[in-house]
Design an enzyme around this catalytic site. Structure first.
Site, PDB file in Angstrom:
ATOM      1  N   ASP A 101       0.815  -1.168  -0.033  1.00  0.00           N
ATOM      2  CA  ASP A 101       0.053  -0.077   0.053  1.00  0.00           C
ATOM      3  C   ASP A 101       0.743   1.273   0.106  1.00  0.00           C
ATOM      4  O   ASP A 101       0.263   2.331   0.109  1.00  0.00           O
ATOM      5  CB  ASP A 101      -0.880   0.028   1.022  1.00  0.00           C
ATOM      6  CG  ASP A 101      -2.205  -0.881   0.829  1.00  0.00           C
ATOM      7  OD1 ASP A 101      -2.622  -1.091  -0.394  1.00  0.00           O
ATOM      8  OD2 ASP A 101      -2.842  -1.384   1.821  1.00  0.00           O
ATOM      9  N   ASP A 158      -6.633  -5.041  -4.527  1.00  0.00           N
ATOM     10  CA  ASP A 158      -6.678  -3.710  -4.130  1.00  0.00           C
ATOM     11  C   ASP A 158      -5.446  -2.878  -4.735  1.00  0.00           C
ATOM     12  O   ASP A 158      -5.347  -1.551  -5.013  1.00  0.00           O
ATOM     13  CB  ASP A 158      -6.395  -3.357  -2.514  1.00  0.00           C
ATOM     14  CG  ASP A 158      -7.113  -4.391  -1.652  1.00  0.00           C
ATOM     15  OD1 ASP A 158      -7.571  -5.568  -2.451  1.00  0.00           O
ATOM     16  OD2 ASP A 158      -7.418  -4.330  -0.528  1.00  0.00           O
TER      17      ASP A 158
END
Ligand code: GLY
Length: 379
Positions: A101, A158
């Site tokens: 991320d 994601d």
């Protein structure tokens, strides 16, 4: 203007922007250098998850501040955004707590700063983060591995939203390696995560030696084979952005296929976001974050399709935004957090179920500014 927005919707967006400015000014005054996530008793606390400075959402507040700085020119927003970026240096230096991320964290802080101000230190931080993301690439399986520990073969949907950091790094350095990694990952995700009907798996476990698909766990949705709405939203926006950065038609086609599935499911639920499109109808659990991300993705697609197709994506985005704002927004400046009813994962407990979450506010802000032609590209 990028979009031909009906005048009634422009009026709505202008009104929302005024409220956003008022609410964010109050939050900024209260928070000073805090990095927010989920308010407790109506107030944000500073970096309050077990992962501390490494937590994946730590960039979104900064992204929201840069968007508002760009739209409104208020130096107060810039000062607070820069303060977040400096605090994130501890994570860059610490390194081991970071995972896939890093795109969310540094696109919204350093890369945004560099794009808007030309700050050379911010550019270096962004490139450092891009190298960390590229270092997670598995060349045998052609994917970027998710998380840390014993999950060497995990690919997740994601991550489509993190790879714009790699497209940026290639453009910035003139070195195509970063973009190759991003495209290979996007292609592998099409094979392993995007289903033929336009829904998506959250996770696939691949062999880290060969890339063979071994297992499809349930992830943050209801169960294996279900349809976690935030995952579908990441995919819509992520593939649309990969089209933006590469011009490869395959990515736009994939974004549209998933978008059609998402639009049909939102329509089924009065344009409000259930956490999982394939979960029991009772209890109804909402996740506003999925709605806000999907709306931005639909607006992104609307930029690339012809005039007769555009209304499909625009209308859906506007219906989602307006229905969620009506149902979930809290404009009281005394409370931190704007868009309520965000949920981190289907089976998570009450502390992170149907609560205001910082990234719902980020994507809501981006969507509203997009409608008014006042956003800047953070991805
Ligand atoms: N880690 C991304 C998400 O929860 O959606």
């Amino acid at each position: 203007m990028k979009y031909d927005v009906p005048s009634d919707d422009v009026k709505w967006a202008e009104d929302v922007l005024k409220k956003l400015n008022a609410k964010l000014s109050a939050e900024c005054f209260r928070m000073k250098g805090v990095i927010p996530y989920i308010p407790q008793d109506g107030r944000y606390r500073d970096i309050d998850t077990g992962e501390g400075i490494y937590w994946w959402t730590n960039g979104f507040w900064s992204g929201m501040l840069w968007q508002m700085y760009y739209a409104a020119g208020d130096e107060g927003y810039r000062t607070l955004a820069e303060a977040v970026e400096e605090r994130l240096d501890e994570a860059l230096e610490g390194f081991e707590g970071l995972y896939h991320d890093v795109g969310f964290m540094w696109l919204h802080s350093s890369v945004a700063n560099y794009r808007l101000t030309g700050n050379a230190v911010s550019r270096r931080r962004g490139l450092h983060a891009a190298n960390i993301l590229a270092g997670r690439y598995n060349p045998a399986g052609k994917f970027i591995r998710a998380w840390n520990g014993d999950r060497a073969g995990w690919i997740i949907i994601d991550c489509m939203m993190n790879i714009p950091l790699l497209y940026w790094a290639s453009k910035e350095t003139g070195d195509p390696r970063f973009a190759y990694i991003a495209q290979n990952h996007a292609d592998t995700a099409i094979q392993t995560l995007v289903r033929p009907d336009g829904s998506c798996n959250h996770i696939a476990v691949l062999s880290p030696e060969t890339g063979e698909c071994l297992e499809i766990p349930g992830g943050q949705g209801y169960a294996s084979g279900s349809s976690w709405s935030r995952g579908q939203a990441w995919a819509v926006y992520g593939y649309a952005l990969s089209f933006r950065h590469t011009g490869r038609q395959r990515y736009l086609d994939t974004a549209k296929k998933i978008a059609h599935y998402v639009i049909a499911n939102f329509a089924q639920h009065s344009w409000l976001p259930v956490v999982d499109f394939r979960a029991p109808h009772d209890p109804v659990k909402y996740d506003s974050t999925a709605a806000m991300i999907a709306a931005c993705g639909l607006l992104e697609i609307a930029e690339y399709v012809g005039e007769y197709e555009k209304p499909l994506y625009m209308d859906a985005a506007l219906k989602i935004l307006r229905s969620c704002e009506k149902a979930f927004a809290d404009w009281d400046s005394e409370h931190d957090g704007i868009i309520g009813k965000g949920t981190t994962a289907y089976h998570d407990g009450p502390a992170t179920t149907e609560v205001p979450i910082i990234y719902a506010d980020y994507f809501f802000t981006e969507a509203v500014l997009r409608l008014l032609g006042k956003d800047f590209l953070i991805w």
